[in-house]
Scaffold this motif. Structure first.
Motif, PDB file in Angstrom:
ATOM      1  N   LEU A   1       8.141 -23.780  23.355  1.00 55.25           N
ATOM      2  CA  LEU A   1       9.314 -23.116  22.772  1.00 55.25           C
ATOM      3  C   LEU A   1       9.139 -22.852  21.280  1.00 55.25           C
ATOM      4  CD1 LEU A   1      12.164 -25.086  24.546  1.00 55.25           C
ATOM      5  CD2 LEU A   1      11.510 -22.717  24.930  1.00 55.25           C
ATOM      6  N   MET A   2       8.653 -23.846  20.567  1.00 59.46           N
ATOM      7  CA  MET A   2       8.554 -23.724  19.115  1.00 59.46           C
ATOM      8  C   MET A   2       7.343 -22.888  18.686  1.00 59.46           C
ATOM      9  SD  MET A   2      11.244 -25.227  18.322  1.00 59.46           S
ATOM     10  CE  MET A   2      11.169 -25.350  16.558  1.00 59.46           C
ATOM     11  N   GLY A   3       6.320 -22.862  19.508  1.00 60.69           N
ATOM     12  CA  GLY A   3       5.114 -22.132  19.140  1.00 60.69           C
ATOM     13  C   GLY A   3       5.317 -20.639  19.009  1.00 60.69           C
ATOM     14  N   VAL A   4       6.300 -20.103  19.697  1.00 59.81           N
ATOM     15  CA  VAL A   4       6.524 -18.657  19.660  1.00 59.81           C
ATOM     16  C   VAL A   4       7.391 -18.242  18.464  1.00 59.81           C
ATOM     17  CG1 VAL A   4       8.612 -18.562  21.074  1.00 59.81           C
ATOM     18  CG2 VAL A   4       6.966 -16.695  21.175  1.00 59.81           C
ATOM     19  N   LEU A   5       8.093 -19.166  17.848  1.00 57.97           N
ATOM     20  CA  LEU A   5       9.003 -18.796  16.757  1.00 57.97           C
ATOM     21  C   LEU A   5       8.323 -18.046  15.610  1.00 57.97           C
ATOM     22  CD1 LEU A   5      11.409 -21.865  16.597  1.00 57.97           C
ATOM     23  CD2 LEU A   5      11.820 -19.606  17.587  1.00 57.97           C
ATOM     24  N   PRO A   6       7.145 -18.474  15.140  1.00 56.81           N
ATOM     25  CA  PRO A   6       6.526 -17.715  14.052  1.00 56.81           C
ATOM     26  C   PRO A   6       6.133 -16.294  14.450  1.00 56.81           C
ATOM     27  CG  PRO A   6       5.512 -19.880  14.265  1.00 56.81           C
ATOM     28  CD  PRO A   6       6.417 -19.692  15.433  1.00 56.81           C
ATOM     29  N   GLU A   7       5.994 -16.029  15.733  1.00 60.24           N
ATOM     30  CA  GLU A   7       5.559 -14.714  16.193  1.00 60.24           C
ATOM     31  C   GLU A   7       6.705 -13.770  16.507  1.00 60.24           C
ATOM     32  OE1 GLU A   7       3.029 -15.602  19.459  1.00 60.24           O
ATOM     33  OE2 GLU A   7       1.692 -16.824  18.237  1.00 60.24           O
ATOM     34  N   ARG A   8       7.935 -14.284  16.548  1.00 60.15           N
ATOM     35  CA  ARG A   8       9.045 -13.427  16.990  1.00 60.15           C
ATOM     36  C   ARG A   8       9.283 -12.232  16.079  1.00 60.15           C
ATOM     37  NH1 ARG A   8      14.119 -17.387  15.685  1.00 60.15           N
ATOM     38  NH2 ARG A   8      13.717 -17.468  13.458  1.00 60.15           N
ATOM     39  N   GLU A   9       9.030 -12.382  14.771  1.00 61.90           N
ATOM     40  CA  GLU A   9       9.270 -11.253  13.872  1.00 61.90           C
ATOM     41  C   GLU A   9       8.256 -10.133  14.085  1.00 61.90           C
ATOM     42  OE1 GLU A   9       7.396 -11.985   9.661  1.00 61.90           O
ATOM     43  OE2 GLU A   9       8.499 -13.772  10.296  1.00 61.90           O
ATOM     44  N   TRP A  10       7.131 -10.431  14.720  1.00 59.75           N
ATOM     45  CA  TRP A  10       6.095  -9.433  14.931  1.00 59.75           C
ATOM     46  C   TRP A  10       6.250  -8.693  16.253  1.00 59.75           C
ATOM     47  CZ3 TRP A  10       3.201  -8.063  10.981  1.00 59.75           C
ATOM     48  CH2 TRP A  10       3.087  -8.947   9.921  1.00 59.75           C
ATOM     49  N   ILE A  11       7.090  -9.182  17.134  1.00 57.10           N
ATOM     50  CA  ILE A  11       7.231  -8.558  18.444  1.00 57.10           C
ATOM     51  C   ILE A  11       7.675  -7.104  18.323  1.00 57.10           C
ATOM     52  CG2 ILE A  11       8.584  -8.593  20.584  1.00 57.10           C
ATOM     53  CD1 ILE A  11       8.454 -11.667  20.422  1.00 57.10           C
ATOM     54  N   MET A  12       8.640  -6.827  17.464  1.00 56.13           N
ATOM     55  CA  MET A  12       9.132  -5.457  17.316  1.00 56.13           C
ATOM     56  C   MET A  12       8.135  -4.577  16.555  1.00 56.13           C
ATOM     57  SD  MET A  12      11.729  -5.618  19.123  1.00 56.13           S
ATOM     58  CE  MET A  12      12.289  -3.959  18.919  1.00 56.13           C
ATOM     59  N   ARG A  13       7.185  -5.183  15.863  1.00 48.89           N
ATOM     60  CA  ARG A  13       6.184  -4.419  15.114  1.00 48.89           C
ATOM     61  C   ARG A  13       4.941  -4.115  15.951  1.00 48.89           C
ATOM     62  NH1 ARG A  13       6.333  -7.816   9.472  1.00 48.89           N
ATOM     63  NH2 ARG A  13       8.559  -7.583   9.133  1.00 48.89           N
ATOM     64  N   ALA A  14       4.869  -4.682  17.117  1.00 52.21           N
ATOM     65  CA  ALA A  14       3.701  -4.472  17.972  1.00 52.21           C
ATOM     66  C   ALA A  14       3.624  -3.008  18.385  1.00 52.21           C
ATOM     67  CB  ALA A  14       3.796  -5.362  19.205  1.00 52.21           C
ATOM     68  N   PRO A  15       2.410  -2.482  18.518  1.00 53.36           N
ATOM     69  CA  PRO A  15       2.279  -1.070  18.906  1.00 53.36           C
ATOM     70  C   PRO A  15       2.812  -0.829  20.314  1.00 53.36           C
ATOM     71  CG  PRO A  15       0.113  -2.125  18.688  1.00 53.36           C
ATOM     72  CD  PRO A  15       1.143  -3.125  18.293  1.00 53.36           C
ATOM     73  N   THR A  16       3.409   0.314  20.487  1.00 47.48           N
ATOM     74  CA  THR A  16       3.916   0.682  21.809  1.00 47.48           C
ATOM     75  C   THR A  16       2.750   1.108  22.685  1.00 47.48           C
ATOM     76  OG1 THR A  16       4.192   2.986  21.200  1.00 47.48           O
ATOM     77  CG2 THR A  16       6.081   1.518  20.803  1.00 47.48           C
ATOM     78  N   LEU A  17       2.998   1.216  23.967  1.00 41.92           N
ATOM     79  CA  LEU A  17       1.967   1.666  24.898  1.00 41.92           C
ATOM     80  C   LEU A  17       1.529   3.086  24.545  1.00 41.92           C
ATOM     81  CD1 LEU A  17       0.226   1.264  27.388  1.00 41.92           C
ATOM     82  CD2 LEU A  17       2.177   2.042  28.767  1.00 41.92           C
ATOM     83  N   ARG A  18       2.482   3.931  24.173  1.00 39.43           N
ATOM     84  CA  ARG A  18       2.158   5.316  23.808  1.00 39.43           C
ATOM     85  C   ARG A  18       1.219   5.350  22.609  1.00 39.43           C
ATOM     86  NH1 ARG A  18       5.695  10.218  24.524  1.00 39.43           N
ATOM     87  NH2 ARG A  18       6.578   8.709  25.925  1.00 39.43           N
ATOM     88  N   ARG A  19       1.498   4.491  21.616  1.00 40.56           N
ATOM     89  CA  ARG A  19       0.639   4.459  20.431  1.00 40.56           C
ATOM     90  C   ARG A  19      -0.760   3.927  20.802  1.00 40.56           C
ATOM     91  NH1 ARG A  19       1.595   0.646  15.297  1.00 40.56           N
ATOM     92  NH2 ARG A  19      -0.485   0.844  14.430  1.00 40.56           N
TER      93      ARG A  19
END
Length: 94
Positions: free
Chosen positions: A71-89
């Motif tokens: 549960l805690m390991g994913v917290l630092p990565e949550r802000e990057w989820i929306m910045r991840a490239p889309t499939l189209r990109r």
């Protein structure tokens, strides 16, 4: 890589009760010895099996620590989820 032994089927209930450490008529020391031999030889232990209190406590602590780290390991990565490239990109090669 997954350990192939981890994929072995769990024994049916009738066979599990035949394991020596599940025999309620044995003394605590005999059950402990049988349990220790079973675990040392790579045997699997189910939650419903008899086990020494210390072992059960340590297993519960380990499971709790593992769950917390999941549960805690994913917290630092949550802000990057929306910045991840889309499939189209990704498909466009940019």
């Amino acid at each position: 890589m997954t350990d192939p032994l981890a994929l072995d089927p769990v024994l049916p209930r009738g066979e599990r009760s035949a394991l020596p450490f599940n025999d309620a008529e044995l003394s605590h020391d005999e059950r402990y010895q049988a349990f220790e031999e079973h675990v040392t030889n790579g045997g699997k232990v189910e939650a419903t099996d008899w086990m020494p209190d210390e072992y059960r406590t340590q297993v519960l602590r380990f499971v709790e620590m593992h769950a917390n780290s999941e549960l805690m390991g994913v917290l630092p990565e949550r802000e990057w989820i929306m910045r991840a490239p889309t499939l189209r990109r990704e498909l466009s090669g940019n």
